[in-house]
Design an enzyme around this catalytic site. Structure first.
Site, mmCIF file in Angstrom:
data_model
loop_
_atom_site.group_PDB
_atom_site.id
_atom_site.type_symbol
_atom_site.label_atom_id
_atom_site.label_comp_id
_atom_site.label_asym_id
_atom_site.label_seq_id
_atom_site.Cartn_x
_atom_site.Cartn_y
_atom_site.Cartn_z
ATOM 1 C CG HIS A 172 -31.565 24.276 -6.681
ATOM 2 N ND1 HIS A 172 -30.609 25.260 -6.547
ATOM 3 C CD2 HIS A 172 -32.605 24.634 -5.887
ATOM 4 C CE1 HIS A 172 -31.073 26.184 -5.708
ATOM 5 N NE2 HIS A 172 -32.275 25.825 -5.288
ATOM 6 N N GLY B 169 0.829 -1.213 0.000
ATOM 7 C CA GLY B 169 0.000 0.000 0.000
ATOM 8 C C GLY B 169 0.861 1.259 0.000
ATOM 9 N N GLY B 170 2.090 1.116 0.504
ATOM 10 C CA GLY B 170 3.080 2.192 0.409
ATOM 11 C C GLY B 170 2.692 3.481 1.103
ATOM 12 C CB THR B 171 3.833 6.942 0.359
ATOM 13 O OG1 THR B 171 5.184 6.510 0.199
ATOM 14 C CG2 THR B 171 3.792 8.300 1.014
ATOM 15 N N GLY C 98 7.103 25.271 4.000
ATOM 16 C CA GLY C 98 6.609 24.832 2.700
ATOM 17 C C GLY C 98 5.113 25.015 2.582
ATOM 18 N N GLY C 99 4.704 25.820 1.601
ATOM 19 C CA GLY C 99 3.278 26.116 1.407
ATOM 20 C C GLY C 99 2.706 25.389 0.208
ATOM 21 N N GLY C 100 3.227 24.170 -0.049
ATOM 22 C CA GLY C 100 2.661 23.349 -1.118
ATOM 23 C C GLY C 100 1.510 22.517 -0.551
ATOM 24 N N GLY D 244 8.779 19.039 -0.088
ATOM 25 C CA GLY D 244 8.728 18.211 -1.293
ATOM 26 C C GLY D 244 9.233 16.803 -1.041
HETATM 27 C C1 LIG Z 1 1.520 13.409 3.594
HETATM 28 C C2 LIG Z 1 1.136 12.956 2.209
HETATM 29 C C3 LIG Z 1 -0.152 13.124 1.756
HETATM 30 C C4 LIG Z 1 -0.513 12.703 0.496
HETATM 31 N N1 LIG Z 1 -1.800 12.869 0.086
HETATM 32 C C5 LIG Z 1 -2.168 12.464 -1.132
HETATM 33 C C6 LIG Z 1 -3.516 12.579 -1.558
HETATM 34 O O1 LIG Z 1 -4.382 13.036 -0.812
HETATM 35 N N2 LIG Z 1 -3.839 12.153 -2.806
HETATM 36 C C7 LIG Z 1 -2.904 11.637 -3.651
HETATM 37 O O2 LIG Z 1 -3.250 11.273 -4.778
HETATM 38 N N3 LIG Z 1 -1.619 11.511 -3.276
HETATM 39 C C8 LIG Z 1 -1.228 11.898 -2.043
HETATM 40 N N4 LIG Z 1 0.068 11.719 -1.647
HETATM 41 C C9 LIG Z 1 1.038 11.192 -2.615
HETATM 42 C C10 LIG Z 1 0.957 9.660 -2.739
HETATM 43 O O3 LIG Z 1 1.099 9.087 -1.470
HETATM 44 C C11 LIG Z 1 2.028 9.182 -3.688
HETATM 45 O O4 LIG Z 1 1.938 9.864 -4.911
HETATM 46 C C12 LIG Z 1 1.928 7.691 -3.959
HETATM 47 O O5 LIG Z 1 2.018 6.967 -2.766
HETATM 48 C C13 LIG Z 1 3.032 7.262 -4.916
HETATM 49 O O6 LIG Z 1 2.927 5.906 -5.168
HETATM 50 P P1 LIG Z 1 4.234 5.079 -5.569
HETATM 51 O O7 LIG Z 1 3.764 3.685 -5.845
HETATM 52 O O8 LIG Z 1 5.010 5.761 -6.598
HETATM 53 O O9 LIG Z 1 5.162 5.107 -4.274
HETATM 54 P P2 LIG Z 1 4.930 4.687 -2.772
HETATM 55 O O10 LIG Z 1 3.532 4.731 -2.380
HETATM 56 O O11 LIG Z 1 5.909 5.486 -1.997
HETATM 57 O O12 LIG Z 1 5.346 3.160 -2.744
HETATM 58 C C14 LIG Z 1 6.638 2.724 -2.970
HETATM 59 C C15 LIG Z 1 6.825 1.435 -2.223
HETATM 60 O O13 LIG Z 1 8.064 0.870 -2.593
HETATM 61 C C16 LIG Z 1 8.646 0.266 -1.464
HETATM 62 N N5 LIG Z 1 10.082 0.159 -1.689
HETATM 63 C C17 LIG Z 1 10.972 1.161 -1.851
HETATM 64 N N6 LIG Z 1 12.188 0.648 -2.064
HETATM 65 C C18 LIG Z 1 12.053 -0.686 -2.039
HETATM 66 C C19 LIG Z 1 12.969 -1.748 -2.187
HETATM 67 N N7 LIG Z 1 14.257 -1.550 -2.414
HETATM 68 N N8 LIG Z 1 12.505 -3.023 -2.112
HETATM 69 C C20 LIG Z 1 11.190 -3.260 -1.867
HETATM 70 N N9 LIG Z 1 10.292 -2.295 -1.730
HETATM 71 C C21 LIG Z 1 10.720 -1.009 -1.814
HETATM 72 C C22 LIG Z 1 8.281 1.204 -0.328
HETATM 73 O O14 LIG Z 1 8.340 0.544 0.919
HETATM 74 C C23 LIG Z 1 6.874 1.623 -0.718
HETATM 75 O O15 LIG Z 1 5.896 0.808 -0.113
HETATM 76 C C24 LIG Z 1 0.455 12.111 -0.355
HETATM 77 C C25 LIG Z 1 1.761 11.917 0.096
HETATM 78 C C26 LIG Z 1 2.097 12.321 1.368
HETATM 79 C C27 LIG Z 1 3.490 12.083 1.841
#
Ligand SMILES: Cc1cc2nc3c(=O)[nH]c(=O)nc-3n(C[C@H](O)[C@H](O)[C@H](O)COP(=O)(O)OP(=O)(O)OC[C@H]3O[C@@H](n4cnc5c(N)ncnc54)[C@H](O)[C@@H]3O)c2cc1C
Length: 459
Positions: A436, A43-45, A178-180, A265
């Site tokens: 509406h 599920g990641g970030t 940061g105001g992003g 960022g």
């Molecule tokens: C605070 C915050 C709020 C956000 N809010 C939103 C939002 O409301 N809406 C939106 O669309 N986006 C939002 N985002 C952005 C969104 O989370 C990311 O754009 C998205 O998660 C990117 O997906 P990704 O698959 O590229 O990377 P990630 O989700 O970062 O996943 C990458 C995965 O790779 C794994 N990994 C890395 N290196 C290795 C390795 N060597 N071996 C095995 N696994 C590895 C990591 O553990 C991670 O699970 C937000 C981000 C943050 C930080």
């Protein structure tokens, strides 16, 4: 080590975040064999440290504001306090439920889920936990990390969004660097939770990637909410002593705070993963990929935050699906980056798609714009919110940009994205009937006005 059948796949995906797992799910649906390698949590970030937990905090923030403002609607409520253990329990429960669902989904699709830190050791091989996974195709999806500034160590009361998501107290004073998007979302949460908030932004305006009119309205609304901000100012440094942080600006000004949130960022996670050794072109850490998500090395694709562009979960989903379909030979249409919706969930919310007024002028030359003020929109008045819907169209042509701000306006992005992506003319939308009283009507009214037949629009 020679490749064995159980270690050979149609696709090996490195990273199980939005981009990686979407690719895995779609590829499995298409009958391809898939290995998905993840070192942290599936599920990641987005699921664990981004979209979902921050939006849970923002919802709790809205509840706090509702409690504070009940009187305004004739309802006698009082705001007592925010109990962070309760907020965190609610947030973690939401994340936990979705995490469980996602794990079940991946399991049900016979995807080979491999836990551990992977590395690209050859152009078709990912090594993880002593296993060599060979892919006819490899998808890089290792995501991003929260950046800091040179000399600014993340520790104690100086933190990024990653730590701020797990606070067990409400800091009385917060400086947001940061105001992003991430900065203004956290600023909004902290203010609603009761902190005194100051945003520091080096660029001349908040949410500088948005249309200028949106930044202006957000700044007006933040002023009204007593969220302080300093734009066009440069951060010089920060020192910590005990629980207090001194933030200094290049102007010589210092600000004392209880927490410094660094939201400057996100950088790509690509270092030390063998990408360059395998011949993949990497520029300032980002993986260079074509509009078909292909790197310069045949059979290696890249998706999500490691590829320059909007760092958004739904872009990652779309790219992941795209790559799976591309590999399966379906020849999917390329993704139009301008057609990706953008929502910032602060209060007031911001939602946009397509070109800003400035970008549209550059790209199309002659354009027309129209701002529909939410002052004329019944539902927005009921909610007590201010804002607008701004349309940008090519002269006598389709709508090429929709920019909205106001409480809950994020929910209006669905129609806006159809309008942009289907290249609708204002007159096409004007003939659609909008219910509406909804905030959605504001979109309809803006198109009515731009089509030359305004209804509830004050010139
Ligand atoms: C605070 C915050 C709020 C956000 N809010 C939103 C939002 O409301 N809406 C939106 O669309 N986006 C939002 N985002 C952005 C969104 O989370 C990311 O754009 C998205 O998660 C990117 O997906 P990704 O698959 O590229 O990377 P990630 O989700 O970062 O996943 C990458 C995965 O790779 C794994 N990994 C890395 N290196 C290795 C390795 N060597 N071996 C095995 N696994 C590895 C990591 O553990 C991670 O699970 C937000 C981000 C943050 C930080």
């Amino acid at each position: 080590m020679s490749a064995t059948a159980e270690n050979t796949f149609d696709i090996v995906i490195l990273g199980g975040g939005s981009g990686g797992y979407a690719c895995a799910l779609r590829a499995a649906e298409l009958g391809l064999s898939v290995a998905l390698v993840e070192k942290g949590k599936l599920g990641g970030t987005c699921l664990h440290l981004g979209c979902i937990p921050t939006k849970a905090l923002l919802h709790a923030a809205e509840v706090a504001d509702t409690a504070r403002e009940g009187e305004q609607f004739g309802v006698k409520t009082t705001f007592e306090s925010v109990d962070m253990s309760g907020v965190n329990a609610y947030k973690d429960e939401v994340v936990g439920r979705l995490y469980k669902g996602l794990q079940g989904l991946v399991k049900s699709k016979s995807i080979e889920y491999v836990e551990g830190s992977g590395r690209l050791v050859a152009k078709n091989t990912v090594e993880v936990a002593g296993r060599q996974l060979v892919g006819k195709n490899v998808v890089l999806a290792t995501g991003s990390y929260a950046k800091s500034l040179p000399g600014l160590d993340i520790a104690g009361r100086i933190m990024t969004s990653e730590q701020a998501l797990f606070l067990d107290f409400v800091p009385p004073r917060v400086v947001v660097l940061g105001g992003g998007v991430i900065g203004v979302e956290f600023a909004s949460v902290f203010k609603s939770f009761g902190s005194e908030v100051t945003i520091i932004e080096a660029l001349p305006r908040l949410v500088a990637a948005e249309d200028e009119a949106i930044s202006k309205q957000l700044e007006r609304s933040f002023r009204k909410r007593k969220i302080s901000f300093k734009t066009g100012v440069k951060f010089a440094g920060a020192t910590q002593s005990g629980d207090v942080v001194q933030v200094s600006l290049e102007s010589g000004e210092t600000i004392e705070t209880d927490l410094l949130l660094v939201a400057v960022g996100r950088g790509p996670v690509t270092a030390g993963l063998g990408y360059e050794e395998a011949g993949v072109t990497v520029d300032r850490g980002f993986v260079m990929a074509s509009e078909r998500c292909q790197t310069n090395v045949e059979g290696i694709y890249a998706v999500g935050d490691i590829v320059p562009g909007l760092q958004l979960a739904h872009r990652g989903f779309a790219q992941g699906i795209f790559v799976a379909e591309q590999i399966a030979g379906l020849n999917p249409p390329v993704i139009d980056e301008m057609g990706i919706p953008r929502v910032t969930y602060c209060d007031p919310e911001i939602a946009s798609i397509g070109y800003t007024e400035t970008q549209a002028k550059e790209k199309f030359g002659e354009i027309e714009t129209y701002d529909y003020n939410l002052g004329g929109n019944g539902k927005s008045q009921i909610l007590g919110t201010q804002g607008f819907v701004k349309l940008v169209r090519q002269k006598d042509g389709p709508v090429v940009g929709v920019h909205m701000i106001g409480a809950r306006m994020g929910e209006q992005i669905g129609e806006a994205q159809l309008i942009y992506n289907w290249e609708a003319l204002p007159s096409d939308v004007a003939q659609l009937i909008h219910a509406h009283p909804t905030q959605n009507e504001a979109l309809g009214e803006a198109h009515l006005a731009l089509a030359g037949k305004p209804l509830h629009a004050h010139a």
